[in-house]
Design an enzyme around this catalytic site. Sequence first.
Site, PDB file in Angstrom:
ATOM      1  N   GLU A 167       2.736  20.611 -17.313  1.00 25.36           N
ATOM      2  CA  GLU A 167       2.588  20.226 -15.902  1.00 25.36           C
ATOM      3  C   GLU A 167       1.204  20.661 -15.407  1.00 25.36           C
ATOM      4  OE1 GLU A 167       5.582  21.796 -13.285  1.00 25.36           O
ATOM      5  OE2 GLU A 167       4.942  20.543 -11.603  1.00 25.36           O
ATOM      6  N   HIS A 199       6.622  28.906  -8.341  1.00 27.60           N
ATOM      7  CA  HIS A 199       6.849  27.597  -8.941  1.00 27.60           C
ATOM      8  C   HIS A 199       7.699  27.719 -10.221  1.00 27.60           C
ATOM      9  CE1 HIS A 199       5.438  24.447 -11.833  1.00 27.60           C
ATOM     10  NE2 HIS A 199       5.826  23.662 -10.843  1.00 27.60           N
ATOM     11  N   GLU A 205      11.212  28.222  -9.265  1.00 23.82           N
ATOM     12  CA  GLU A 205      11.792  26.941  -8.836  1.00 23.82           C
ATOM     13  C   GLU A 205      12.333  26.168 -10.062  1.00 23.82           C
ATOM     14  OE1 GLU A 205      10.284  22.780  -8.990  1.00 23.82           O
ATOM     15  OE2 GLU A 205       8.852  23.859  -7.719  1.00 23.82           O
ATOM     16  N   HIS A 206      11.528  26.087 -11.104  1.00 23.40           N
ATOM     17  CA  HIS A 206      11.978  25.389 -12.315  1.00 23.40           C
ATOM     18  C   HIS A 206      13.259  26.016 -12.878  1.00 23.40           C
ATOM     19  CE1 HIS A 206       8.811  22.579 -14.065  1.00 23.40           C
ATOM     20  NE2 HIS A 206       8.396  22.813 -12.848  1.00 23.40           N
TER      21      HIS A 206
END
Lengths: 420, 363
Positions: free
Chosen positions: A143, A67, A70-71
């Site tokens: 997040e 993740h 991905e950012h």
Amino acid sequence: MEIIENDKVKEKLYIEKLENGLTVMIIPRKNTIKKYIIFGTHFGSNDNKFILPGESEEKSVPDGIAHFLEHKMFEQKSGINSLDTLTAMGVSANAYTTNDHTAYLYEATENFYEALDEFMDYVQNPYYTDENVEKEKGIIAQEINMYEDYPEWQTYLNAIKCMYKNFPVRIDIAGSVESIGKITKEMLYLCYDNFYTPSNMGIAICGDFEPEKILEEIKKRIIKTENRELPKRIYPDEPDEINEKEKTVNMNLSNPIFTIGFKDKVEDDMVKKHIGLQVLMNTLFGKSSKLYKKLTDENILLGSFGMEYEFTPNYAFALINGVSREPKKVIEEVNKEIENAKQNGLNAEDFERNKKKIYGAYITEYNSVEETARNFLADYFKGINSFEYLDKYADVTKEYTEELLKSVLVENKEVYSIVN
Amino acid sequence: MEYSKKEIKKGITAHTIKTDSFKTDLMAVFLTTKLNRENVTKNAIIPMILRKGSAKFENAEEINKHLEEMYGAELDCGIDKTGDNQVLKFYVETIDDKYLTSKEDLLLKGINTLLDIAFNPKIQNNAFEKDYINTEKDKLKIIIEGKKDNKSMYANLRCQEEMFKETPFGLYKYGYIEDIDGINEKNLYEYYKKLIANCKIDIFVSGDINEEEVISEIKNDENIKKLNEREPVYNQKNMKLEKHEEREIIEKADVTQGNLVLGLSIDEESKKEKYVAVVYNAILGGSATSKMFQIVREKHSLAYTASSSFLRHKNCIFIKCGIEIENYKKTLDLIKEQIEDMKKGNFTDDDMANSKVRNNCTY
């Protein structure tokens, strides 16, 4: 290109494996304004341990790295973030990470091909620095905190933690504030270089396209021509038994939510099993069921039951969730209904009606170009062609569904998660 | 895609959208009425009662069986507020017949079901079914009490409530607990009759349809025939907002993340200003190139959610952020700096162009 046609939903899939190993799937859709493309890799939050080709030692990376990566993919050497560049072109770009894959996407009504240049370029070109990695930690921490306050996510994740003792599906996709704190640019490059390799990736495209033409446009923008051998993924041994029966947390909700989970086994025909379980759960707990009527007439259940069956080639489970002021009571009633159905079998009329309902739901999934492309990509990483759901639908009989009732919805595989 | 509309009777309009882009056909009934303190709770409960049963379908179970037989058609009933009006919404969505092996007339069945639910309730002794009233009253109470369960949504609601205090838009669309006890099967039915006699009625059908067939089906529907002509009673747009001093409202809750919402009202209300506001919002917080995203999120790593949205019906902009509670002052100052920057014109031609191309594509 291979063409696979489905006469039920009246759609065609054009599929081609390029020389470098990348699979491209095109589902042309006339009369749509929106064009959608999604480019993904078969690398998700579960892939935290692996052995690199030619090595013997196991490598371990921090939870949440897929993740995090991905950012960071949007970051460019020029200093201009690709998300900004795409947004400035008027296309809507995004990305997401799941347990088994990571995907980058955009939808466009104009400037599709201009955006394609930027899009194909950024997914194939990582640029990580110590500074940009450090900066991201604060954003992702927020997040993670946001999800901490989502009761729905908490009840879902706790149900999975109850079912799984070791398998990494039990870990939050984004990791923890602590685990992401350990991520370095070297680790990101290690994951990128080994898992963002063409044969581990797929593209799905849906919209008003000429398949041959869009395929050529994709080919033109391919940077990596060499295919690299994939690492061997290491997953921990997971017992058949559940980890713990029950987890309850308090978030001061005025309306508590619950998730019931059934830990299941992976078998040969998971598509058929998926259809069967959807029909089964809808027949038992759907909006025309006796149980639903009883629980809503007494306002014990608010809204309706959510029912899901999730699987990858490594694990499978069924979930039933809802909102209730008396979650324990609902769970008790659900269990009674399961026992009752095991004794008496399913009512044939109810079964047929719910089977029709599931057919309608599969057709409806093709309404949007986004959902169509996303489904084809997600299914591709599981080794499935999405049309199979419509093709195998007819094979699901009442007898088969009753077998599932006895083999899947069993007491010693059942867990409860409640958020009060 | 072809859109056309036709007045069926005065105050009752049928809208059709012919398109073959979708696998499903969608039909909807919208009943638009004034949003006010007196009726807000009654309007909220009516769709819930109607969803429980009609003259044709005895109870919710019968309705649901009928929908499942229609290959899982979806029926959705709910309440919304649009500007100073409350809108009771009813939807049916069904797959188009061409994806079936036999002709089932799902579109026509869908229209009939929808109109039946909205206009043909189950009535006994000139009143709604008592059992339904009781369960749905309890349920509405539970919904209203659950207002705080989703903290970011709650922060938004609280901001609207404070900004629009004493005006219709400040009301909660589900109404108020203290009104619920006073509702009974008789007075609610009386109210319902008044509502459907006076509200603005819009019926929408979209999909791979034959417009003439659809219009004639609606026109000849028994439930529509029974409806009277009307001069619909609803609020026209009201953009005026009393000027307020800056006010800060803080509520404490046991949460991991703090939710910060800023409501800004726009003074101007000309037609041109509306477009200016759209572009202004895009630059301030409407996209990934905006000041909120670039500065609050990317530069200072203060938030994951950092955006703003323009509420057309009320001419307002709402800024929202999910932050560490201890960063509140810092974030607030930073946001105010961004607003100040906008005032000073600290944005580029590129920002303008970006937000315009974006809006072209989105709306």
